[in-house]
Design a protein around this motif. Structure first.
Motif, mmCIF file in Angstrom:
data_model
loop_
_atom_site.group_PDB
_atom_site.id
_atom_site.type_symbol
_atom_site.label_atom_id
_atom_site.label_comp_id
_atom_site.label_asym_id
_atom_site.label_seq_id
_atom_site.Cartn_x
_atom_site.Cartn_y
_atom_site.Cartn_z
ATOM 1 N N THR A 55 -8.687 9.421 -8.072
ATOM 2 C CA THR A 55 -7.801 8.269 -7.991
ATOM 3 C C THR A 55 -6.365 8.613 -8.309
ATOM 4 N N ASP A 56 -5.510 7.887 -7.631
ATOM 5 C CA ASP A 56 -4.070 7.977 -7.829
ATOM 6 C C ASP A 56 -3.729 6.715 -8.626
ATOM 7 N N LEU A 57 -3.511 6.889 -9.930
ATOM 8 C CA LEU A 57 -3.364 5.722 -10.816
ATOM 9 C C LEU A 57 -2.120 4.904 -10.469
ATOM 10 N N ASP A 103 -13.009 5.970 -5.218
ATOM 11 C CA ASP A 103 -11.648 5.733 -5.700
ATOM 12 C C ASP A 103 -11.578 4.303 -6.214
ATOM 13 N N PRO A 104 -11.502 4.111 -7.547
ATOM 14 C CA PRO A 104 -11.502 2.759 -8.123
ATOM 15 C C PRO A 104 -10.137 2.067 -8.108
ATOM 16 N N CYS A 105 -9.087 2.763 -7.657
ATOM 17 C CA CYS A 105 -7.756 2.139 -7.492
ATOM 18 C C CYS A 105 -7.311 2.501 -6.078
ATOM 19 N N CYS A 106 -8.082 2.059 -5.095
ATOM 20 C CA CYS A 106 -7.976 2.645 -3.742
ATOM 21 C C CYS A 106 -6.783 2.169 -2.939
ATOM 22 N N GLY A 107 -6.149 1.064 -3.320
ATOM 23 C CA GLY A 107 -5.062 0.535 -2.491
ATOM 24 C C GLY A 107 -5.537 0.377 -1.052
ATOM 25 N N GLY A 108 -4.763 0.880 -0.101
ATOM 26 C CA GLY A 108 -5.148 0.823 1.314
ATOM 27 C C GLY A 108 -6.110 1.926 1.713
ATOM 28 N N ALA A 109 -6.640 2.644 0.735
ATOM 29 C CA ALA A 109 -7.620 3.739 0.945
ATOM 30 C C ALA A 109 -7.067 4.876 1.797
ATOM 31 N N TYR A 110 -5.746 5.081 1.701
ATOM 32 C CA TYR A 110 -5.153 6.199 2.448
ATOM 33 C C TYR A 110 -5.748 7.528 1.965
ATOM 34 N N LEU A 111 -5.782 7.693 0.631
ATOM 35 C CA LEU A 111 -6.294 8.936 0.041
ATOM 36 C C LEU A 111 -7.737 9.212 0.490
ATOM 37 N N LEU A 112 -8.586 8.207 0.369
ATOM 38 C CA LEU A 112 -10.002 8.400 0.732
ATOM 39 C C LEU A 112 -10.180 8.624 2.234
ATOM 40 N N ILE A 138 6.019 -0.068 -6.749
ATOM 41 C CA ILE A 138 5.182 -0.737 -5.745
ATOM 42 C C ILE A 138 3.878 -1.207 -6.380
ATOM 43 N N VAL A 139 3.273 -0.332 -7.191
ATOM 44 C CA VAL A 139 1.991 -0.697 -7.792
ATOM 45 C C VAL A 139 1.971 -0.358 -9.273
ATOM 46 N N THR A 140 1.677 -1.357 -10.091
ATOM 47 C CA THR A 140 1.576 -1.116 -11.531
ATOM 48 C C THR A 140 0.178 -1.547 -11.971
ATOM 49 N N TRP A 141 -0.232 -1.166 -13.189
ATOM 50 C CA TRP A 141 -1.517 -1.609 -13.712
ATOM 51 C C TRP A 141 -1.545 -3.137 -13.737
ATOM 52 N N ARG A 142 -2.630 -3.703 -13.250
ATOM 53 C CA ARG A 142 -2.859 -5.143 -13.417
ATOM 54 C C ARG A 142 -4.113 -5.236 -14.247
ATOM 55 N N SER A 143 -3.962 -5.746 -15.443
ATOM 56 C CA SER A 143 -5.123 -5.735 -16.322
ATOM 57 C C SER A 143 -4.857 -6.602 -17.539
ATOM 58 N N SER A 195 -12.569 -4.906 -7.529
ATOM 59 C CA SER A 195 -13.011 -4.668 -8.902
ATOM 60 C C SER A 195 -11.824 -4.281 -9.776
ATOM 61 N N ASP A 196 -11.868 -4.730 -11.026
ATOM 62 C CA ASP A 196 -10.877 -4.309 -12.019
ATOM 63 C C ASP A 196 -11.479 -3.123 -12.766
ATOM 64 N N VAL A 197 -10.925 -1.938 -12.549
ATOM 65 C CA VAL A 197 -11.531 -0.744 -13.148
ATOM 66 C C VAL A 197 -11.415 -0.742 -14.671
ATOM 67 N N THR A 198 -10.497 -1.528 -15.207
ATOM 68 C CA THR A 198 -10.346 -1.541 -16.665
ATOM 69 C C THR A 198 -11.321 -2.518 -17.326
ATOM 70 N N THR A 254 0.856 -1.188 0.000
ATOM 71 C CA THR A 254 0.000 0.000 0.000
ATOM 72 C C THR A 254 0.893 1.240 0.000
ATOM 73 N N THR A 255 0.341 2.326 -0.483
ATOM 74 C CA THR A 255 1.109 3.566 -0.563
ATOM 75 C C THR A 255 0.347 4.665 0.163
ATOM 76 N N ALA A 256 1.065 5.731 0.528
ATOM 77 C CA ALA A 256 0.398 6.894 1.144
ATOM 78 C C ALA A 256 0.236 7.970 0.067
ATOM 79 N N SER A 298 -12.515 0.727 -4.310
ATOM 80 C CA SER A 298 -12.281 -0.609 -4.860
ATOM 81 C C SER A 298 -10.861 -0.719 -5.390
ATOM 82 N N ASP A 299 -10.412 -1.942 -5.492
ATOM 83 C CA ASP A 299 -9.075 -2.222 -6.023
ATOM 84 C C ASP A 299 -9.112 -3.623 -6.613
ATOM 85 N N ILE A 300 -8.236 -3.854 -7.587
ATOM 86 C CA ILE A 300 -8.185 -5.200 -8.172
ATOM 87 C C ILE A 300 -7.522 -6.179 -7.205
ATOM 88 N N ASN A 301 -6.672 -5.659 -6.330
ATOM 89 C CA ASN A 301 -5.877 -6.505 -5.436
ATOM 90 C C ASN A 301 -6.624 -6.762 -4.125
HETATM 91 C C1 LIG Z 1 -0.989 4.264 -6.471
HETATM 92 S S1 LIG Z 1 -1.966 2.953 -5.810
HETATM 93 C C2 LIG Z 1 -3.301 3.791 -5.089
HETATM 94 C C3 LIG Z 1 -3.078 4.172 -3.668
HETATM 95 C C4 LIG Z 1 -4.298 4.718 -2.976
HETATM 96 N N1 LIG Z 1 -4.760 5.935 -3.625
HETATM 97 C C5 LIG Z 1 -4.071 4.987 -1.499
HETATM 98 O O1 LIG Z 1 -4.255 6.125 -1.050
HETATM 99 O O2 LIG Z 1 -3.755 4.032 -0.751
HETATM 100 C C6 LIG Z 1 -2.703 2.240 -7.231
HETATM 101 C C7 LIG Z 1 -3.590 1.037 -6.957
HETATM 102 O O3 LIG Z 1 -4.154 0.627 -8.209
HETATM 103 C C8 LIG Z 1 -4.420 -0.760 -8.111
HETATM 104 N N2 LIG Z 1 -4.685 -1.313 -9.439
HETATM 105 C C9 LIG Z 1 -3.824 -1.755 -10.375
HETATM 106 N N3 LIG Z 1 -4.481 -2.191 -11.456
HETATM 107 C C10 LIG Z 1 -5.816 -2.033 -11.192
HETATM 108 C C11 LIG Z 1 -7.006 -2.314 -11.904
HETATM 109 N N4 LIG Z 1 -6.976 -2.834 -13.140
HETATM 110 N N5 LIG Z 1 -8.217 -2.032 -11.319
HETATM 111 C C12 LIG Z 1 -8.264 -1.510 -10.072
HETATM 112 N N6 LIG Z 1 -7.162 -1.230 -9.334
HETATM 113 C C13 LIG Z 1 -5.949 -1.475 -9.894
HETATM 114 C C14 LIG Z 1 -3.211 -1.316 -7.408
HETATM 115 O O4 LIG Z 1 -3.510 -2.586 -6.835
HETATM 116 C C15 LIG Z 1 -2.916 -0.209 -6.389
HETATM 117 O O5 LIG Z 1 -3.463 -0.519 -5.129
#
Ligand SMILES: C[S@@+](CC[C@H](N)C(=O)[O-])C[C@H]1O[C@@H](n2cnc3c(N)ncnc32)[C@H](O)[C@@H]1O
Length: 246
Positions: free
Chosen positions: A172-174, A59-68, A179-184, A153-156, A27-29, A85-88
């Motif tokens: 969202t923080d893409l 936030d559809p790429c929420c990670g640990g939801a730090y931002l939200l 640490i985190v790359t697109w998974r899709s 959820s997979d936002v893509t 997770t990231t901050a 939501s997050d794919i992970n």
């Molecule tokens: C930069 S981090 C977001 C951090 C988050 N904003 C926070 O405050 O903790 C990007 C997130 O995108 C997620 N991600 C990657 N591919 C994704 C996908 N296809 N659908 C949804 N989330 C995805 C990763 O698992 C990662 O948690």
């Protein structure tokens, strides 16, 4: 970028990841001042469209939801519903724990946990964390929050089955970096991201805020870009959905 709302650099140590807010591997901050600035710019866009809130935010790429969580702690008077939501699936447990801090039960539970650490280890860092938790508790007094929902959820892939009412703000923080790359499975995750959030935004009273590294092209045919700024290694753009013609 010149700050319009968060003009002064405050001390944000109460929000430090791992102090009261939870953290975990993967997770990231996110900078608190920047998060607060961006969401207030979103509020301003919605107000200009005649929508006074309180708003729903996703936030559809929420990670640990730090931002939200930071946004929810600082601006819960203006927010009614939070979706994350997050794919992970592995990070969603942390997201839920962080978002629980927006409720009295959740923050009290965290305070009890920190008190237990103080009893066990009597460390100065735990004593200051408890002081931070007390201050964060006062942040949620007067909250307008009605619901907080986290899901996988997979936002893509446009596979949302959870959000039934369209939302006012997507922020969202893409994914980028090590640490985190697109998974899709998508050949162009960024394009599919825009397509998918378009269908979730309220057509008239909504705004999309995207933060990314500088390598990703922040534009899409279904959105009008209304703001664009560079902040250090990041870029941030605000978009409004272009209404589909009948
Ligand atoms: C930069 S981090 C977001 C951090 C988050 N904003 C926070 O405050 O903790 C990007 C997130 O995108 C997620 N991600 C990657 N591919 C994704 C996908 N296809 N659908 C949804 N989330 C995805 C990763 O698992 C990662 O948690």
């Amino acid at each position: 970028m010149e700050y319009k709302y968060e003009r002064n650099k405050e001390n944000y140590e109460d929000f430090a990841s791992g102090r009261v807010l939870y953290n975990a591997q993967g997770t990231t901050a996110f900078p608190v001042r920047l998060a607060s600035e961006i969401v207030q710019r979103c509020f301003q866009v919605l107000e200009a469209k005649g929508s006074k809130g309180p708003y729903s935010i996703y936030d559809p790429c929420c990670g640990g939801a730090y931002l939200l969580t930071v946004i929810g702690l600082l601006h819960n008077d203006r927010i009614q519903r939070i979706y994350a939501s997050d794919i992970n699936a592995d990070v969603l447990g942390i997201a839920e724990k962080n978002l629980s801090l927006l409720t009295v039960t959740g923050i009290n539970k965290r305070k009890e946990q920190i008190k237990e650490y103080i009893r066990l280890y009597n460390k100065a860092s735990h004593i200051s964390a408890l002081e931070s938790a007390e201050r964060l508790s006062s942040c949620i007094a007067g909250s307008n929050m009605e619901s907080v929902t986290a899901f996988q959820s997979d936002v893509t892939a446009s596979d949302n089955k959870v959000i039934h009412n369209r939302v006012n703000i997507v922020i969202t923080d893409l994914p980028y970096g090590d640490i985190v790359t697109w998974r899709s499975d998508s050949s162009d995750p960024l394009v599919d991201f825009f397509d998918s959030v378009y269908d979730l935004l309220e057509p008239t009273h909504s705004v999309l805020a995207v933060i990314a590294d500088k390598s990703q092209k922040l534009k899409h045919e279904k959105f009008r870009r209304i703001e664009f700024v560079k902040i250090g290694k990041r870029q941030m753009a605000l978009f409004e959905p272009i209404k589909a013609s009948n």
